[in-house]
Write an enzyme that holds these catalytic residues in place. Structure first.
Site, PDB file in Angstrom:
ATOM      1  N   GLU B  50       8.023  23.704 -29.145  1.00  8.20           N
ATOM      2  CA  GLU B  50       7.403  22.395 -28.953  1.00  8.20           C
ATOM      3  C   GLU B  50       8.031  21.805 -27.688  1.00  8.20           C
ATOM      4  O   GLU B  50       9.240  21.592 -27.613  1.00  8.20           O
ATOM      5  CB  GLU B  50       7.665  21.479 -30.153  1.00  8.20           C
ATOM      6  CG  GLU B  50       6.968  20.131 -30.013  1.00  8.20           C
ATOM      7  CD  GLU B  50       7.293  19.147 -31.133  1.00  8.20           C
ATOM      8  OE1 GLU B  50       8.000  19.516 -32.085  1.00  8.20           O
ATOM      9  OE2 GLU B  50       6.839  17.993 -31.029  1.00  8.20           O
ATOM     10  N   ASP B  61       9.741   8.489 -31.596  1.00  5.50           N
ATOM     11  CA  ASP B  61      11.019   9.154 -31.400  1.00  5.50           C
ATOM     12  C   ASP B  61      12.201   8.223 -31.577  1.00  5.50           C
ATOM     13  O   ASP B  61      12.145   7.045 -31.241  1.00  5.50           O
ATOM     14  CB  ASP B  61      11.068   9.780 -30.001  1.00  5.50           C
ATOM     15  CG  ASP B  61      10.220  11.039 -29.936  1.00  5.50           C
ATOM     16  OD1 ASP B  61      10.476  11.950 -30.740  1.00  5.50           O
ATOM     17  OD2 ASP B  61       9.299  11.104 -29.097  1.00  5.50           O
TER      18      ASP B  61
END
Lengths: 418, 270
Positions: B50, B61
């Site tokens: 990824e 995040d």
């Protein structure tokens, strides 16, 4: 953004309740999947609360006895004389805690309580929303955490003290420019993490649906009152309605009552910072592009890659690289127009209003005052000297969204105390 | 290209393992180091990678990955520079590019999809683009042969989860709990049930990410899911290493340990 997949069938839950999720192409819910359920819950809760007589009564009672509404629509005589046109100030600076933010904070805190959420998350730039949220939480016995960039904590130290006195936990945000954008991101991250037990009281008409509609619904009391007051005082509607625009909650709250009156011109004033050409400003609508920030598609300040840029404004409350999606729509449809005023003019207007009217405005609405003064100068220059060009052509309503005590240190540092 | 995702999961499964999908931030701490890290991921046995495309405001995040994105951008990273890492890796392992909606919209859905396809990406993850908003981007990616991987969260209601799974391409990215990315002391309780329910509804593999940071956690998730995603732990290792060789050694060491742990744990599900 079209609805193009089978899962898209879930869209429109808000629309069914009469809560807009989109304004033309703008708005929507550009958020991590974790938040979708909470936004659905909030949409339903607001849809139900709006229709609930007990909720409406409780909100009306608090807005009256606690917030001090209705706020006056004040005819500013000496300012009117200066600009050659009758000007009324909608005195949100006289609302409890000193700004319009309390209208939304009290409403959303009541909603949080109704949803059974005991913890409230808020973000703040100028500190006005943080103080309003901390106040509403004290009133209703809710736990409150306010995210605030450390640059804003420096610029708005008195509001940090007020929030702490009110029992809120002020959480410093150290990333990026350490201002409002990062505070909103930090608040959303907290909400992502604690979504089951916390409600996020966003401070402006921004964010994913249903927030822009929810905040507008709670702030429209400003314009609803002003419209009624104008009709009572003048027997007519204003020619122009003017408000400053950062995220845009006082402006959309003022404009909403007049959107259906095509003869009323709606003018939003953004932060021109150090000038639009400098690239250091907060004018998303005037000089930005279309993009996603904090969960909504709207006008944003971004580079060609889509990276969000830092906004710049002398006013912490306008120091934001995005704006509520309904404003982007009102701009595109031409129903409202948006202008930008640089820092220096806002600072001069701050001083001018103080001396003309004995009212110390917050730096945010000082931008709107500055636009009014500058328009009057251009109008005078374009006509015979000594005569206001538009005298007799109706009157203006300008929303004075907050008082300027919080800004004294910043203004004195920039202007000197003369 | 999306077929390569299915092939990678199938190959891991044939060995009796879940697929290991380490995350890296493109351009962090600088472009050259991140190229070396990409090589190290492939050498150490990543089944898929990824690849984070750095974005200024990464809402999903946590602090570690946000800080890495900020540093990559400060070092000059762009969509195109990050995609050169994808080009380099794509011949060795399938790459799934992870970024945010604004980057796809700023480039334009078609040009964005073409850029990813030209770099050899097999799919994309855009965490702030739920299906209601993602129509144009999803269509452009599909037309370019790429999967737009859907995310499913513990808060996703079962009816919506079933719809997301039914429409899924590539794999389903199951978010382990409601927090942002980052390491945790322990895996959330209830994860096994959530994985089981999602796998039952999904025609494609289910990979679990967010909060998996030790070989033991990798093994525990690998026993019940089709894939395991490790992000912040590796980004932190790069940050703490303080140099290219130390960084590649650190990430290779972790991936090696994680691989062994997955193999040793085997699979509790079919």
């Amino acid at each position: 953004m079209s609805v193009g997949t089978p899962a898209g069938a879930a869209a429109g839950a808000g629309a069914a309740l009469g809560i807009e999720e989109r304004f033309g192409p703008y708005g929507g819910r550009f958020v991590p999947e974790v938040l979708i359920a909470a936004l659905d819950q909030l949409t339903s809760a607001w849809g139900e609360a709006r229709e609930d007589v007990d909720f409406a009564d409780e909100l009306a009672r608090l807005l009256g006895d606690f917030v001090g509404r209705p706020t006056p629509l004040y005819r500013a005589e000496r300012l009117s004389e200066r600009v050659g046109r009758r000007v009324y100030l909608k005195r949100e600076d006289l609302a409890h805690t000193g700004a319009h933010k309390i209208n939304n904070a009290v409403g959303q805190a009541l909603l949080a309580k109704r949803m059974g959420k005991r913890r409230v998350i808020a973000e703040t730039g100028a500190g006005q929303h943080g103080v309003a949220a901390a106040t509403a939480c004290a009133l209703l016995g809710l736990e409150c955490v306010v995210y605030m960039g450390t640059e804003d904590m420096r610029r708005q130290a008195p509001n940090v003290e007020r929030m702490r006195l009110l029992g809120a936990d002020v959480a410093p945000v150290e990333v990026g420019a350490r201002t409002l954008k990062e505070a909103v991101s930090a608040a959303i991250r907290d909400w992502v993490t604690n979504v089951a037990s916390a409600h996020y009281v966003i401070g402006s008409a921004v964010g994913p649906a249903p927030y822009p509609a929810l905040v507008r619904d709670l702030q429209r009391v400003i314009g609803d009152e002003a419209r009624e007051q104008a009709l009572a005082l003048e027997g007519a509607l204003p020619g122009r309605v003017i408000a400053c625009v950062g995220g845009g909650s006082n402006a959309i709250g003022t404009f909403t009552a007049f959107i259906g009156d095509p003869e009323v011109e709606l003018i939003g004033v953004e932060a021109g910072g150090e000038g639009l050409d400098s690239g250091r400003h907060g004018a998303s609508l005037v000089a930005g592009s279309t993009g996603v920030l904090h969960g909504a598609l709207s006008a944003v300040l971004a580079d060609e890659e889509g990276q969000i840029l830092e906004a710049h404004s002398v006013s912490a409350g306008l120091d934001y690289p995005g704006v509520g999606p309904e404003h982007a729509y009102l701009r595109d449809t031409g129903r409202a127009r948006y202008e930008a005023v640089p820092d220096a003019e806002a600072l001069q207007a701050f001083r001018e209003l103080t001396r003309l009217e004995g009212i110390i405005p917050a730096l945010e609405p000082a931008h709107a005052i500055a636009w009014l003064l500058s328009e009057a100068r251009s109008a005078r220059d374009a006509s015979a000297p000594g005569r206001g060009a538009e005298e007799g052509d109706g009157f203006d309503v300008l929303t004075l969204s907050g008082r300027g005590d919080k800004d004294l240190a910043e203004v004195v540092a920039r202007l000197g105390d003369g | 290209m999306a077929d390569r995702i299915a092939a990678a999961f199938a190959a891991a499964r044939a060995q009796g393992c879940a697929a290991l999908m380490p995350y890296m931030m493109g351009g962090f701490p600088d472009h050259e180091t991140s190229l070396a890290i990409a090589d190290a991921y492939a050498d150490a046995g990543a089944d898929l990678v990824e690849l984070g495309i750095p974005y200024s405001d990464p809402l999903a995040d946590g602090p570690v990955i946000h800080a890495a994105a900020t540093r990559a951008l400060a070092a000059g990273a762009t969509l195109d520079s990050a995609l050169t890492i994808c080009e380099r890796l794509a011949s060795r392992v399938p790459v799934v590019a992870m970024t945010y909606a604004n980057m796809a919209l700023a480039r334009g859905p078609e040009r964005f999809a073409r850029a990813l396809a030209d770099a050899g990406a097999a799919g994309a993850i855009v965490p702030d683009l739920p299906p209601e908003e993602g129509g144009d981007v999803a269509a452009a990616l599909r037309a370019a042969g790429l999967a737009l991987v859907p995310l499913v969260a513990p808060t996703t209601d079962p009816e919506r989860r079933a719809r997301l799974c039914a429409a899924a391409e590539g794999f389903v990215y199951l978010v382990s709990d409601t927090r942002t990315t980052g390491e945790r002391e322990a895996l959330p309780s209830g994860l096994a049930d959530l994985v089981e329910a999602t796998r039952a509804e999904s025609p494609v593999p289910v990979a679990v990410g967010f909060g998996i940071g030790t070989p033991e956690q990798v093994a525990a998730v690998g026993a019940i899911a089709d894939g395991v995603i490790v992000g912040s732990r590796l980004v932190r290792a790069v940050d703490e290493a303080g140099g290219r060789d130390a960084a590649t050694a650190a990430v290779a060491g972790f991936i090696g340990e994680a691989r062994q742990a997955i193999a040793a744990a085997g699979r509790a599900v079919q």
